[in-house]
Design a protein around this motif. Sequence first.
Motif: not given
Lengths: 352, 508
Positions: B162-178, B193-201
């Motif tokens: 999963t991801v850290f509690k604190e992230v850098r950058g905007e978080f995308s909750s599309i499909g799965v809330p943070r 998804g096997r590989m996912y993109s939850r922060v920019p770029f």
Amino acid sequence: MTCRSALLGLALFAPALAWSQKSPESRKGKTAVAKPKTVQIAMRDGLRFDPPRFECAPGADMLINLANLDSTDQMHNFVLVKPGQREAIVNASLQLADQGPALQFVPPSDAILVASKLLAAEKKDSLRMTMPSEPGIYPYICTFPGHGLIMYGAAYVGVKMPPLKEDPNIPPTAAQTFVAGGGRRPFVQRIFMPDCGPAAIAIALPGEWNACWDAGQCRLRYVWKGEFIDATKNWAGSGRDLPVPGGKPVWSEAGDRFPIRLGKADAPPPRVKFLGYTLRQGLPTFRYTLDGVLVEETLGVNAAGNVTRSFGSRQASVLPVAGVPTQGEEGEWHWFGNKDEGLVLTLLKANL
Amino acid sequence: MKLCSVLLPFCLLAIASPGVAQQPKPDSVEACYSIGKLIMPPGVAPEVGGLDAMPDGRIAACFHHGQVGIYNPQDKTWQIFAEGLHEPLGILVENAASILVMQRPELTRLRDTDGDGVCDSYETLWDGFGLSGNYHEFAFGPVRAPDGKLIVSLNLASQGDTVFKEVRGEFSSIGVPREKFYTEWKKVGKDVGRMYSRVPFRGWVVKVDPETGNAEPWACGFRSPDGIGFDARGNLLVDDNQGDWRGSSELFVVKKDGFYGHPASLVWRPDWDGRVPLEVPVEDLDRLRTPAAVWFPHGHFANSPTQIVQIPKSNAWGPFAGQTIVGEMNSPKILRVLMEEIDGVWQGATVNWMQSDALKRGVHRLAFVDDVLYVGRTHLSWAGGEGIGTVVPTGKVPFDILDMNITPKGFRFTFTAELDENSDTAELWGGEHYTYLYHKDYGSPQTDKDAIEVEKITIGDDRRSVEVKLGAWVRDHVYEFRLDKLKSVDGRSLLNPRIAYTVRRVPH
């Protein structure tokens, strides 16, 4: 003969048997001889067996409990082979190509003593076997394509294991521990850290002080005393396991409080942008802007043995955030940490 | 003595009548390329994240634990230039006192401001991208574009964590809330998804101005774009690893605003409509994407392609000068890619350049200096290797496929040596064609496989080029030829007899 040695065994184990009489098995009088020696072997992140080696007697009745605990969703197996056959079997598994899946990636070979099922993540398997009667170092491998190159271990059958660091039969990474910077102070290491944002910077300061500074938020997060960070697991794997600081924080900034303000102590929290750092005698000076104004922050340890942070700006007066620290000497504020540790963090208005 | 006298007549016989008894053999890699290694600096874990040449012929390398070392080939010594970087996976030398490094959290300019040969300024050039803390969010590059700008690429996160509690950058909750990433990871981890993109770029290639640090998100649709580079024509090439949405490993010619197939990164398009990428019908994604110019067939060719560089236009490299090469993690080899533009679409072939145990696995980074190719290896806990190897051409040119081009009726092959006079028999030119599926599953089997139907072989007057006429075409197929039986006029077989051409367009 057999009978006599069995009796002798029972005699030697008599105190143990008496002690464990409540076990139903022991009442049958068989426990000491019939229970297999058990070893638990996990497949873990970073293509490794944990433990990377074990010892047993020649001909031992052995139960090998396997668990694929790899959190990165990799398939693994456990294949025990004859001494010296590790590379041959790894290469044979690579040669399987299209036939691999049907054979569960186990190449047909006389050199293979036993092979587990191919285990998906979180799956388990147990192998009960009589270990070879010939003493030797028997490698175990994951034969899933590509894994066996680094994912292996060694069963020492009737052979004494050398010290871990000198063992040529285990992957080199299995014996290494890495303290970032190799114990040098001061030292700066960017790496993931616990209880910090992902753009973390760990700093080994003079004395036994250490700090975690967050480049995402441009502020010191916590300070601990003791050893710097053990990065072994982070570096041995793909970066998933966090490094372990050599002590608990003796001071940490509360919540998301930003420590300083420019011009007015009660100004709202500033917008930050990290610009990097410079090193002077190994000590970092962090550079960042607060609402567009350049600020420099240097970490160090003063003559009294206290951690210092010196803030300065050419464009604005730097003030501690209202209501938190107590004022000391001119231009000096104190953040009290754990009093028993004698920690005082000092803020200085540096003249740049 | 006795044995000698018995065998000797046979040996002479064999030499005297090569046409009868001798099987053609390829040149050995070692006869054509001398492969050596560097002694690595003490105290440095020798996993190489980046390699680049200094203006004075020294080599700069960055390593797994964060050091940057500079190797002097004259006296074979290392000097540590910088330390403490976070998983640097790319390096670009600006000048002797300024080196750019892409580390996990940022693109950094390392400078030696006081002239003592050691970096004292770690200047953040660009950190305007997201970090979720997921272990798989590697950052690669930079390489310099022909316009002087920098190109970097950002890996997706992996379902392995999963991801850290604190992230850098905007978080995308599309499909799965943070919050579910923390409270219900076991459950939602299957849906992200096997590989996912939850922060920019994440999953993007980004262009960065080396002066201002201003960044321009350039193209998306990537998964694990470890290899970026430019070919001799100035094309930006990016390769990517077999996995979800990647039937096999692939190489792309990347244009601004392009989408290259892995949907996770689409959420960071400024005009994205907010749909969950994994719920967009595959047909829609297929229309949106630019397919790969070259497939690296999994298994024989590449399982995990790495850095892309050009072979220098120097006589030392013989006929291969100016061609593009690619490293490979899983087997001890370097590949070539041979590309061409047909009706505005880039496509081409891949063929081994050299495969040798001496090269070792894990070929990750490549740099040419003075007719020496430096080969930096890594594994990062996957299959691979360690250390730095060197490759020096001996001057002997192997019998090899030099080039492969598509024609309206088939292919034209060009070789480095003249072919045997009996090379126009169709059975010498066999192979298979097949395709890979575009889907969310990990990898794809070779699909719709069939034998290549060879109709006619025409040897050119120069005896080095051959027109192979085919019976029929299937577009979006790999045409993999196995030319094991082909031989040169002097009785050699091909050093690298397998070549795979990805057909997107057929010229008129």
